[in-house]
Design a protein around this motif. Sequence first.
Motif, short mmCIF file in Angstrom:
data_model
loop_
_atom_site.label_atom_id
_atom_site.label_comp_id
_atom_site.label_asym_id
_atom_site.label_seq_id
_atom_site.Cartn_x
_atom_site.Cartn_y
_atom_site.Cartn_z
N UNK A 1 70.56 14.62 44.63
CA UNK A 1 71.32 13.73 44.35
C UNK A 1 72.57 13.15 45.44
N UNK A 2 72.48 13.45 45.94
CA UNK A 2 73.04 12.56 47.41
C UNK A 2 72.73 12.48 48.75
N UNK A 3 71.11 12.94 49.12
CA UNK A 3 70.58 11.99 49.92
C UNK A 3 71.24 12.96 51.21
N UNK B 1 81.87 15.15 47.14
CA UNK B 1 82.55 15.58 48.69
C UNK B 1 81.23 15.45 49.13
N UNK B 2 80.02 16.47 48.90
CA UNK B 2 78.39 15.92 49.38
C UNK B 2 78.34 13.97 49.92
N UNK B 3 79.09 13.29 49.17
CA UNK B 3 78.74 11.91 49.71
C UNK B 3 79.20 11.87 50.99
N UNK B 4 80.94 11.94 50.94
CA UNK B 4 81.41 11.92 51.77
C UNK B 4 80.97 12.42 53.04
N UNK B 5 80.53 13.52 53.01
CA UNK B 5 80.21 14.37 54.83
C UNK B 5 78.88 13.66 54.95
#
Length: 157
Positions: free
Chosen positions: A84-86, A40-44
Motif C-alpha cells: 500500500x505504501x511501498x 503518514x507511511x507515505x510521508x515517512x
Amino acid sequence: MSIYDFTCKNIRGEEVSLENYKGKVLLIANTASKCGLTPQYEGLEYLYKTYQEKGLEILGFPCNQFGNQEPGSNDDIESFCALNYGVSFTIMEKVDVNGDEAHPLFVYLKKEAPGLLSKSIKWNFTKFLIDRNGKVIHRYAPTTSPEKITDDIEKLL
C-alpha cells in the motif's frame, strides 16, 4: 544509558541492535495500518527516500494499543506496508509503547522526551527524532506530518 543500548526485533523476528545505527539520524515512530493517520507511511517513505543517503534511518514500530488499529500479524503488517505504501524503511516487530508491557526502548524514549501533559504516548504515529550521537532531540505529536519534520532532519544531517 543511550539509545544504542537497546535491541529490538525486526518484522521478521530477527534481533537488531540499535548500535547498528550509530552515526545515523533516526526517526522512530509507533505505527498502525488501520488508523486515520496511516497515510503518514507515505510521508515517512518520502523522507527515507530523500535523506537515506545522507544518513537518515526510519524505524516503524507497529502497535495495537490504540483503538485496535494494528490487529494483524507481523506478516500482515509487512505485506500491508509494502503493497500500500511501498515502505522500504525498517519495520520492527509489533510492540506495546505504554503500560507494563511497553518495550524498553519506548520507556526510554518517553523518559527522554515526555509529552506535553504526560509521558504516555497518546496515539499512533508519535515520532521521535534522534541525532547522530543517539540523543533524543524531539518528540512529535501523532498529527505532525512527516513533511513538517523535514527542517529538523536537515539540521541534524
